[in-house]
Design an enzyme around this catalytic site. Structure first.
Site, PDB file in Angstrom:
ATOM      1  N   ASP A   1      41.299 -43.021  18.951  1.00  0.00           N
ATOM      2  CA  ASP A   1      42.007 -44.148  19.569  1.00  0.00           C
ATOM      3  C   ASP A   1      41.270 -45.477  19.431  1.00  0.00           C
ATOM      4  O   ASP A   1      41.767 -46.505  19.914  1.00  0.00           O
ATOM      5  CB  ASP A   1      42.293 -43.849  21.042  1.00  0.00           C
ATOM      6  CG  ASP A   1      43.372 -42.786  21.193  1.00  0.00           C
ATOM      7  OD1 ASP A   1      44.259 -42.739  20.321  1.00  0.00           O
ATOM      8  OD2 ASP A   1      43.318 -42.008  22.158  1.00  0.00           O
TER       9      ASP A   1
ATOM     10  N   ASP B   1      50.018 -39.319  16.782  1.00  0.00           N
ATOM     11  CA  ASP B   1      49.673 -40.661  17.268  1.00  0.00           C
ATOM     12  C   ASP B   1      48.697 -41.371  16.329  1.00  0.00           C
ATOM     13  O   ASP B   1      48.657 -42.602  16.254  1.00  0.00           O
ATOM     14  CB  ASP B   1      49.038 -40.597  18.669  1.00  0.00           C
ATOM     15  CG  ASP B   1      49.658 -39.565  19.590  1.00  0.00           C
ATOM     16  OD1 ASP B   1      50.201 -38.568  19.089  1.00  0.00           O
ATOM     17  OD2 ASP B   1      49.579 -39.735  20.813  1.00  0.00           O
TER      18      ASP B   1
HETATM   19  N1  GLY Z   1      48.516 -41.557  22.417  1.00  0.00           N
HETATM   20  C1  GLY Z   1      48.798 -40.886  23.627  1.00  0.00           C
HETATM   21  C2  GLY Z   1      50.190 -41.000  24.068  1.00  0.00           C
HETATM   22  O1  GLY Z   1      51.053 -41.436  23.350  1.00  0.00           O
HETATM   23  O2  GLY Z   1      50.445 -40.631  25.200  1.00  0.00           O
END
Ligand code: GLY
Length: 387
Positions: free
Chosen positions: A108, A170
């Protein structure tokens, strides 16, 4: 600080009535955020209670801590207002400190530093932010696993699962930080890693029907093992709508940065599955393959998908644009009419987000607001492509 340079990307032609509506909403967004931004100073919001943002600036870092400063950079790029740049700088400097705590940095770092320090560098040439963005890009690149050709998403455990061999959809949104790092350094390593991950995601995350596996797992040798239910409804074949939205926007971004046709085709395929599941409501439920009741919407998935659909509309030939743009506008209208508040007595814009299906909770989410504002900045032609 240099003047903002929004408006670098194509402004799509909108029907006249839509153009007027988009202008009205945009004016409302700017008016609201001009009032909200000063009172959020010192905080980094994640959600809101009774219209008041919470604060996640304290350690440990949350993956969403880039969205508030990112939204401030987006507004600065669009309006040139110093207030927005000041708020962005304050909030991003709190997040930068996280880079020192290596063990908590997951994939992230893309979400955290692309729309903050990297955008800051692109907008103003700030050297410190360039260094932070490149440090983050190196951290992300360092997570690449040669056995399997993918970026490892997380560390430690997720629920009962080890995360050593895990990739999540993601991550497609984290890849643009790598594309930007290659642009900045003229070093193709970052781009090669991003493309290798995107190709693996295309092969294993995206199913034949255009739906998307949220989590996939590889063994130590890089052999595909299985998919896991992730944040959607608790079956392996689920279709978590935010995962679908990450796929739409993530693959079209890989197309924009590489011009490789297969990424555009993949973004379109996921988009077709997504819009086919909206029916008359135009707002996705948290999982397209969950039982009919309870109805749990996810406005964040709606806003992310709208951004992706607008980018697909920009990328496809003229006669194909209408479908993608029409769906983006339908989604944004429904979000605005049913879930948004542009009154300045409330900090958040959107209600109706859903973190994960099992939570059974509807709440405001800062990333829903970010992508809602981003979608309107694209339609206004103020966009710098934050990712
Ligand atoms: N990247 C984590 C979510 O979308 O909750």
């Amino acid at each position: 600080m240099a003047i903002s340079n929004g408006g670098q990307y194509e402004k799509l032609t909108l029907p006249e009535s839509v153009e007027k509506w988009v202008n009205d909403v945009w004016r409302g967004i700017d008016a609201k955020l001009s009032c909200v931004a000063p009172r959020v100073r010192g905080k980094i919001p994640y959600s809101a209670k009774d219209g008041v943002f919470d604060d996640k600036s304290a350690w440990p870092l949350v993956w969403t801590n880039g969205f508030w400063p990112g939204m401030m950079w987006l507004m600065y790029a669009a309006t040139g207002k110093k207030l927005y740049a000041d708020c962005a700088l304050e909030a991003q400097s709190a997040t930068e400190k996280a880079l020192k705590h290596y063990e908590y940095l997951s994939h992230d770092v893309g979400f955290l530093f692309d729309i903050t320090n990297c955008a800051h560098y692109r907008l103003t040439g700030d050297e410190h932010s360039k260094q932070i963005a490149l440090l983050a890009a190196n951290t992300l690149a360092g997570r690449f696993k040669l056995a399997g050709n993918y970026i490892r998403s997380w560390d430690g455990k997720w629920k009962e699962y080890e995360t050593n061999g895990i990739s999540i959809i993601d991550c497609m949104m984290n890849l643009p930080l790598l594309y930007r790092a290659s642009e900045i350094t003229n070093d193709r390593r970052y781009r090669d890693i991003a493309k290798a991950h995107a190709d693996t995601a295309m092969q294993y995350h995206v199913r034949a029907d255009g739906s998307v596996n949220h989590i996939i797992e590889f063994d130590d040798e890089g052999e595909y093992l299985r998919s896991l239910p992730g944040q959607g409804y608790g079956i392996m074949e689920n279709a978590w709508s935010r995962g679908q939205a990450w796929g739409i926007y993530g693959f079209i971004l890989s197309y924009i940065h590489t011009k490789e046709q297969r990424y555009l085709d993949t973004a379109k395929r996921i988009a077709h599955y997504f819009v086919a599941n909206l029916y008359d409501e135009c707002i996705p439920v948290s999982d397209f393959r969950a039982p009919d009741k309870p109805v749990l919407y996810d406005t964040s998935a709606a806003a992310i998908a709208a951004c992706g659909l607008i980018e697909i509309a920009r990328a496809v030939p003229k006669l194909e644009k209408k479908m993608y743009l029409t769906w983006a506008i339908k989604i944004l209208k429904e979000l605005t009419n049913r879930f948004a508040s542009l009154e300045d007595n409330k900090d958040n814009i959107l209600e109706g987000g859903c973190e994960m299906y099992d939570s059974m909770v509807q709440l405001p989410l800062i990333y829903a607001d970010f992508y809602y504002v981003e979608a309107f900045s694209k339609l206004m032609g103020f966009d710098i492509l934050m990712w």
